[in-house]
Design a protein around this motif. Structure first.
Motif, short mmCIF file in Angstrom:
data_model
loop_
_atom_site.label_atom_id
_atom_site.label_comp_id
_atom_site.label_asym_id
_atom_site.label_seq_id
_atom_site.Cartn_x
_atom_site.Cartn_y
_atom_site.Cartn_z
N ARG A 36 0.79 -1.23 0.00
CA ARG A 36 0.00 0.00 0.00
C ARG A 36 0.83 1.28 0.00
O ARG A 36 0.26 2.37 -0.02
CB ARG A 36 -0.90 0.01 1.24
CG ARG A 36 -1.73 -1.26 1.41
CD ARG A 36 -3.17 -0.93 1.68
NE ARG A 36 -3.69 -1.48 2.92
CZ ARG A 36 -4.14 -2.71 3.07
NH1 ARG A 36 -4.08 -3.57 2.07
NH2 ARG A 36 -4.65 -3.08 4.23
N ASP A 39 2.00 5.94 2.86
CA ASP A 39 0.79 6.66 3.27
C ASP A 39 -0.45 5.77 3.25
O ASP A 39 -1.36 5.97 4.03
CB ASP A 39 0.57 7.87 2.36
CG ASP A 39 1.63 8.93 2.57
OD1 ASP A 39 1.80 9.36 3.72
OD2 ASP A 39 2.29 9.29 1.60
N GLY A 40 -0.45 4.80 2.35
CA GLY A 40 -1.61 3.93 2.24
C GLY A 40 -1.66 2.90 3.35
O GLY A 40 -2.73 2.38 3.67
N ALA A 128 11.22 -0.44 -4.95
CA ALA A 128 10.81 0.28 -6.15
C ALA A 128 10.04 1.54 -5.76
O ALA A 128 10.20 2.61 -6.35
CB ALA A 128 9.94 -0.62 -7.04
N VAL A 130 10.29 3.13 -2.77
CA VAL A 130 11.22 4.06 -2.11
C VAL A 130 12.05 4.82 -3.13
O VAL A 130 12.27 6.02 -3.03
CB VAL A 130 12.15 3.29 -1.15
CG1 VAL A 130 13.33 4.16 -0.71
CG2 VAL A 130 11.39 2.81 0.07
N SER A 131 12.48 4.09 -4.13
CA SER A 131 13.42 4.67 -5.09
C SER A 131 12.75 5.70 -6.00
O SER A 131 13.41 6.60 -6.51
CB SER A 131 14.01 3.55 -5.93
OG SER A 131 14.75 4.07 -6.99
N ALA A 132 11.44 5.59 -6.19
CA ALA A 132 10.74 6.50 -7.11
C ALA A 132 10.28 7.77 -6.41
O ALA A 132 9.66 8.61 -7.03
CB ALA A 132 9.55 5.79 -7.75
N HIS A 137 14.71 10.18 0.04
CA HIS A 137 16.09 10.55 -0.20
C HIS A 137 17.04 10.04 0.88
O HIS A 137 18.02 9.34 0.62
CB HIS A 137 16.10 12.08 -0.25
CG HIS A 137 17.40 12.68 -0.62
ND1 HIS A 137 18.53 11.94 -0.85
CD2 HIS A 137 17.78 13.98 -0.82
CE1 HIS A 137 19.52 12.73 -1.16
NE2 HIS A 137 19.09 13.98 -1.16
N THR A 140 17.45 6.26 1.19
CA THR A 140 18.29 5.78 0.09
C THR A 140 19.76 6.05 0.39
O THR A 140 20.62 5.18 0.22
CB THR A 140 17.92 6.50 -1.21
OG1 THR A 140 16.51 6.43 -1.39
CG2 THR A 140 18.60 5.85 -2.40
N ALA A 183 8.27 -4.12 -9.86
CA ALA A 183 6.97 -3.46 -9.82
C ALA A 183 6.17 -3.64 -11.10
O ALA A 183 4.95 -3.56 -11.08
CB ALA A 183 7.16 -1.97 -9.55
#
Lengths: 220, 220
Positions: A36, A39-40, A128, A130-132, A137, A140, A183
């Motif tokens: 999710r 936030d979800g 995926a 976290v990286s987007a 920041h 990472t 993803a």
DNA sequence: GTCTATAATGAGATAGAC
DNA sequence: GTCTATCTCATTATAGAC
């Protein structure tokens, strides 16, 4: 009386039960966050999945942010070791090729994520995510950048003629293509007949190796 | 009395003010969704940014999901036209190269996203977010897959020896590398001296062209 | 079309008993 | 360590006046 209380406290410093509970919570958090997003996901979802009381999640995991960081960091530490170990091991058999470097970075990750282990599958989607997002920041930076720096140095050794800009860009493209398998694999499978994990990883390595090698052939 | 009410309703069927309001809301939603993601964004944030009452967002945009879809679809329609137009225009000058096909897909998008226009910058981050989350499967399908199918066909014409699996994988890798420039450009810039937008796009095209061409050289 | 007001729900966090 | 109970706040959505 008083001595009895003290004894009780001493005897269960970190009790076995609490260790199990804590890792159940982390596993549940990993799953829910990966499904999710930050936030979800709700602490309550996590508590339910861990079959644990809501308050216990806060007790063991701290604030929601801290819990998220902890979940990401846990496997990131394993991953850093796996990747650098792969590098060191392959270095014993002579100088590295470009493909060796990429493979030592990609394979330890993907062979776990694409394999059956649901925890690593979840972790792949989580990374995926976290990286987007520039919001993570700092995570990472702490969890992945040290390893990335090591691999960038190796790339610079293998391709001394290529500028740091080119290598940096090539590495980011490589990482994002790698994460697309976590993803967006369903999208690849939807476009054609599904292929085996192994074929997919080889296709990815071919793609990234050729992409980075091109920079060497056409310096900028 | 009654006629006065009717007249008022007629005269402002879609009044100028309401049109402005609606697009202000969509622009605000685009910005907020791109900064905080779907779950992180709130209707209130959007209303505040649009300088509009909370209830108006629901009135013009419908439910939060519908609003999100609307925001994604709005520029996706423009994009579909821009991309296929670029393809058609370049086809007039003879047969397409692999790089032509990739460029017609990538350039119309990136030249807007990387350029100053804040609305397209936001849209870039938004799409990176949508694309990394299987939850938006349906939106992707409706907004982007038709165009993707067209470009996949063109790839198959240019590289007839390459399997659909390879082309599909190569295309997904390409898209994810392209989107990494929307969400993770700061990471590239952090690794080395920042480079110009144009250099970065050329580097991306080099990378993806070489990556896909490799599949032709080593069929699987 | 626009606004106020509020309903209905769910969130994260904490206090305090056991 | 664990649980119940609750505080406090923010959320989406809607009803109804103007």
């Amino acid at each position: 009386m008083a001595s009895k209380v003290l004894e009780n406290q001493r005897q269960r410093a970190p009790s076995k039960r609490s260790l199990e509970t804590k890792s159940r919570i982390l596993n549940a958090a990993e799953a829910v966050f990966s499904e999710r997003g930050f936030d979800g996901a709700s602490i309550r979802d996590i508590a339910n999945r861990a079959q644990v009381n809501v308050a216990l999640v806060q007790h063991h995991g701290g604030t929601k942010d801290a819990l998220f960081f902890h979940v990401v960091a846990r496997k990131a530490e394993q991953l850093a070791i796996l990747r650098t170990d792969a590098l060191i091991r392959r270095k014993r058999h002579g100088p590295l090729s470009l493909r060796d470097v990429l493979s030592c970075f990609i394979t330890p990750f993907l062979e776990r994520v694409l394999q059956g282990d649901p925890s690593w599958r979840a972790y792949g989607r989580l990374i995926a995510h976290v990286s987007a997002d520039a919001r993570w920041h700092e995570i990472t930076e702490k969890c992945f950048d040290p390893t990335v720096a090591v691999f960038l140095e190796e790339l610079a050794v293998v391709l001394p003629s290529v500028s740091r800009q080119q290598l940096g860009a090539g590495f980011v493209f490589t990482v994002s293509a790698m994460l697309s398998l976590c993803a967006s694999r369903w999208r690849i499978d939807a476009m054609a007949q599904p292929q085996s994990d192994d074929d997919l990883v080889q296709t990815l390595l071919d793609f990234c190796e050729a992409g980075i090698a091109r920079a060497a052939a056409r310096p900028r």
